[in-house]
Design a protein around this motif. Structure first.
Motif: not given
Lengths: 117, 337
Positions: B301, B322, B324-325, B328
């Motif tokens: 992440a 990117e 994100s978490g 994802s």
């Protein structure tokens, strides 16, 4: 792996003429020019494709072709070459000279003594 | 030179995007072509190394043609600048005759810049021509180097069956060469690649470690000098990865099955950069399922991620996003690849 095919040598100076002739079709990047030379010659012309680029840059500096960056068919950044007016004139002159040379060579090759007497 | 030729030169040579302008890049142009050849061979079903080799045979030396083109461009710049200088002088003379304020200071600075540019061009050309003879390293017989290392988890426990992707860069005879090797870690998390052969005193290695469920990492070493230096021992510590699902869709939003996806780069929040080169990336490639999905549990992440993508029947491309978490889903449209 398939071995590399031997390359058929081209008469000196003819690469420039073939590039100019290819660009009559329209603006093209080096990769497309190489593919056209390969296809149009029925795979007979086997130059190192990298050798196109010094020739293209030389033609550009002579003012015979002109180049612009733009997106390719696959949307990648590619440099497209196109013929200038000076390039068209040069191609016409080179084509005439080549046809004359071809005719002269053909005359010599077909020469028979009996025909002269 | 005819008026038509002069006009061609003016309109072509002074275009902002012209290759003779500073923005043009010979390397980009040549690599566009070379990449096309590699892709053609890959499309024929050749493995990457064979495709690369065939492209090299077909194209010739990228390095040599790059040098030739740059030399031509440099010579051209050198040639037309005096003409520009003459025109500038003419303008100055005209201004002087017209009793207009002379732009002498500007012309002086242009001349200084011109001299600097010409000197820089000469330096570059000199450096290129002298480089082979500058090398203090005498010719030598190849000496093998042994690459060894280990992969462990964040808890310090060895990670078995991690895939090791190695890129060996060498410069035999001044020509760049890149080779890919693969290894797998054993029960102790160790790997070995003995007898890698750099053909001269300088070589570089990029070693990447991959294991499903762990964020991949890579390390890079550059060695030079005689005798050939052995690589430093390598220990790569991998952290548990976030769950990442990439979904590929076409322009109509329909899922794209059978697309190939492989991780390319991850830039961590701490600014660390980890790479997987395209050459040798085959073991890292995954295929999208019928819903266009593929799991890529090899990022963390917060990472800036880059992946290679090949849609069926298309060329390879890369995409950045990117993470994100920790769980994802990244939706990618075909038009973006």
């Amino acid at each position: 792996m398939e071995p590399a095919r031997s390359r058929n040598p081209m008469p000196q100076g003819s690469l420039d003429m073939l590039i100019l002739r290819t660009l009559v079709i329209g603006p093209q990047h080096g990769y497309a020019i190489a593919r056209h030379l390969h296809a149009a010659s029925k795979a007979f012309i086997q130059v190192e494709e990298g050798s196109l680029y010094p020739a293209l840059h030389r033609l550009e500096h002579r003012g015979w072709v002109c180049a612009e960056w733009g997106p390719s068919e696959a949307n990648r950044r590619a440099k497209f070459y196109s013929l200038t007016r000076a390039g068209r004139k040069a191609l016409a002159a080179e084509t005439t000279a080549w046809q004359e040379m071809q005719s002269a060579i053909s005359s010599v090759m077909n020469y028979r003594p009996a025909e002269t007497g | 030179m005819s008026i038509a030729e002069f006009w061609d030169r003016v309109t072509c040579g002074w275009r902002p995007n012209s290759p003779t302008a500073p923005g043009g890049d010979v390397n980009d142009e040549l690599m566009f072509h070379f990449r096309g050849l590699v892709n053609d061979r890959l499309a024929e079903g050749l493995p990457f190394e064979a495709a690369w080799e065939r492209a090299e045979q077909q194209f010739g030396s990228v390095r040599r043609y790059d040098s030739e083109c740059r030399a031509l461009d440099a010579a051209q710049r050198f040639n037309w600048r005096p003409l520009l200088l003459l025109v500038s002088l003419g303008v100055v003379a005209w201004a002087w005759w017209s009793a207009v304020e002379l732009p002498g200071r500007r012309l002086g600075s242009e001349l200084r810049l011109l001299r600097q540019e010409v000197q820089a061009l000469r330096d570059v050309q000199l450096a290129r021509t002298e480089r082979p003879s500058e090398s203090p390293v005498p010719p030598q017989t190849p000496a093998p180097v042994d690459l060894a290392g280990a992969v462990e988890g964040a808890d310090g426990k060895p990670l078995t069956e991690a895939t090791i992707l190695v890129i060996l860069k060498t410069w035999p005879g001044g020509r760049y060469r890149q080779e890919a090797f693969t290894a797998t870690t054993d029960a102790d998390g160790r790997f070995q690649l003995p007898h890698l052969v750099p053909m001269d005193g300088q070589y570089a290695i990029l070693v990447a470690a991959l294991k499903d469920g762990f964020a991949f990492k890579s390390t890079y070493q550059l060695k030079r000098g005689q005798p050939v230096a052995q690589p430093d021992p390598i220990v790569l510590t991998l952290e548990q990865a976030s769950h990442v699902t990439v979904v590929l869709r076409d322009a109509d939003g329909q899922p794209i099955a059978d697309a190939l996806v492989a991780p390319s780069e991850r830039k961590s929040r701490q600014g660390e950069d980890h790479l997987i080169y395209f050459q040798g990336s085959e073991p890292a490639r995954r295929t999208t399922d019928a819903q266009g999905r593929v799991r890529l549990d090899c990022f963390l992440a917060g990472d800036q991620a880059e992946i290679y993508v090949q849609l069926p029947g298309d060329n390879w491309n890369s995409r950045r996003f990117e993470i994100s978490g920790d769980d994802s889903v990244v939706e990618l449209a075909a038009s973006d690849t």
